[in-house]
Design a protein around this motif. Structure first.
Motif, short mmCIF file in Angstrom:
data_model
loop_
_atom_site.label_atom_id
_atom_site.label_comp_id
_atom_site.label_asym_id
_atom_site.label_seq_id
_atom_site.Cartn_x
_atom_site.Cartn_y
_atom_site.Cartn_z
N VAL A 104 0.85 -1.19 0.00
CA VAL A 104 0.00 0.00 0.00
C VAL A 104 0.88 1.24 0.00
O VAL A 104 1.56 1.52 0.97
CB VAL A 104 -0.93 0.02 1.23
N ASP A 105 0.87 1.98 -1.09
CA ASP A 105 1.59 3.26 -1.13
C ASP A 105 1.68 3.76 -2.56
O ASP A 105 1.64 2.97 -3.50
CB ASP A 105 2.99 3.13 -0.54
N ASP A 106 1.83 5.08 -2.73
CA ASP A 106 2.05 5.63 -4.07
C ASP A 106 2.87 6.91 -4.00
O ASP A 106 2.64 7.84 -4.76
CB ASP A 106 0.71 5.89 -4.79
N ILE A 165 -3.54 3.18 -1.45
CA ILE A 165 -2.44 4.10 -1.17
C ILE A 165 -2.28 4.47 0.30
O ILE A 165 -1.38 5.20 0.66
CB ILE A 165 -2.57 5.39 -2.01
N GLY A 166 -3.15 3.98 1.16
CA GLY A 166 -3.06 4.36 2.57
C GLY A 166 -3.84 5.64 2.83
O GLY A 166 -4.89 5.88 2.22
N ARG A 167 -3.34 6.48 3.75
CA ARG A 167 -4.08 7.69 4.10
C ARG A 167 -4.14 8.65 2.93
O ARG A 167 -3.12 8.94 2.29
CB ARG A 167 -3.47 8.38 5.32
N ALA A 168 -5.33 9.15 2.64
CA ALA A 168 -5.54 9.96 1.45
C ALA A 168 -6.38 11.19 1.76
O ALA A 168 -7.22 11.19 2.66
CB ALA A 168 -6.23 9.14 0.36
N ILE A 169 -6.13 12.23 0.98
CA ILE A 169 -6.89 13.49 1.05
C ILE A 169 -7.81 13.52 -0.16
O ILE A 169 -7.34 13.51 -1.30
CB ILE A 169 -5.93 14.70 1.03
N SER A 204 -2.24 11.34 -2.00
CA SER A 204 -1.59 10.66 -0.88
C SER A 204 -1.22 11.71 0.17
O SER A 204 -0.76 12.81 -0.17
CB SER A 204 -0.33 9.95 -1.35
N SER A 205 -1.38 11.36 1.43
CA SER A 205 -1.07 12.27 2.52
C SER A 205 0.44 12.42 2.71
O SER A 205 1.15 11.43 2.93
CB SER A 205 -1.68 11.75 3.82
N VAL A 206 0.94 13.64 2.62
CA VAL A 206 2.36 13.91 2.88
C VAL A 206 2.67 13.69 4.35
O VAL A 206 3.72 13.13 4.72
CB VAL A 206 2.73 15.34 2.45
N ALA A 207 1.77 14.11 5.23
CA ALA A 207 2.01 13.98 6.67
C ALA A 207 2.25 12.54 7.08
O ALA A 207 3.08 12.26 7.96
CB ALA A 207 0.83 14.56 7.46
N SER A 208 1.56 11.61 6.43
CA SER A 208 1.73 10.20 6.79
C SER A 208 3.08 9.65 6.32
O SER A 208 3.48 8.56 6.74
CB SER A 208 0.59 9.36 6.20
N HIS A 209 3.77 10.38 5.45
CA HIS A 209 5.09 9.98 4.94
C HIS A 209 6.21 10.86 5.48
O HIS A 209 7.38 10.69 5.11
CB HIS A 209 5.12 10.06 3.41
N ARG A 210 5.86 11.81 6.34
CA ARG A 210 6.82 12.86 6.70
C ARG A 210 8.10 12.32 7.33
O ARG A 210 9.20 12.73 6.96
CB ARG A 210 6.14 13.85 7.66
#
Length: 219
Positions: A104-106, A165-169, A204-210
């Motif tokens: 899960v990710d993009d 993709i996981g957490r998404a906006i 995709s949420s940037v915060a979740s990848h920060r």
């Protein structure tokens, strides 16, 4: 099918969509306005063909979508420093980093073959609130051929988990929307990048990848 190819099919925009069309048929943000200056903006190319949009994190790293990646970093290059399609400094990509969490990710980080001194985006540590107005960017024009980076505004409708993709906006269009070629492009809220475009109206949420981005790039 490789993970990033499955992502591309699911996204419905970006590399696979752009590669399936003649280059003259690719386009980006529909509606919105042409951007006069965005020196942090990146055009992503695969095998010499325009594929996606990205952003400069620092002199050696670009943030974009993982489904924009062909199978070999040597097939990838970028152009930096111009809002005009096909212009700017061309730099090869030497390494691709991807945070694969159970498939899960993009989100991807492209390492450049040489440093490029250009302004960098600031990344958000938190997601925007529901109802927030975000600015989205992508290369192209409202016509049949890419010409210029464009900007549009959307309103956030939800922050929730996506099985791909996981957490998404999630957002809805206000004065323009995303199209093929915008994949990997940024969403900004209060001057900081909060999202990386996956598919129509979904970032995709940037915060979740920060934390991972900081660990890999130092940005």
């Amino acid at each position: 099918m490789r993970h990033h190819q499955r992502l591309a099919v699911a996204a419905g925009v970006g590399l696979i969509a752009a590669a399936a069309l003649p280059i003259d048929a690719a386009h980006a943000i529909s509606g919105g306005t042409a951007v006069r200056s965005a020196p942090w903006a990146v055009q992503v190319y695969g095998d010499g063909q325009f594929a996606c949009t990205g952003t400069m994190l620092n002199d050696r790293w670009v943030l974009t979508a993982y489904h924009c990646y062909l199978d070999d970093p040597g097939k990838m290059s970028v152009r930096i420093g111009s809002v005009r399609y096909g212009h700017g400094v061309k730099v090869d990509v030497t390494k691709i980093r991807h945070l694969n969490t159970d498939g899960v990710d993009d989100v991807a980080l492209f390492k450049l073959a040489k440093p490029v001194h250009a302004p960098h985006v600031k990344l958000a540590d938190a997601d925007p609130p529901k109802g927030a107005v975000i600015d989205i960017y992508g290369y192209g024009s409202t016509g049949p051929k890419p010409k210029n980076l464009r900007k549009a505004t959307n309103r956030v409708t939800a922050i929730k988990h996506d099985d791909i993709i996981g957490r998404a906006i999630w957002s809805k269009k206000l004065n323009g929307g995303d199209e093929p070629g915008d994949s990997g492009g940024p969403a900004f809220y209060k001057g900081r990048e909060v999202g990386v475009l996956f598919g129509p109206d979904e970032h995709s949420s940037v915060a979740s990848h920060r934390a991972w981005i900081r660990r890999v790039t130092g940005a």
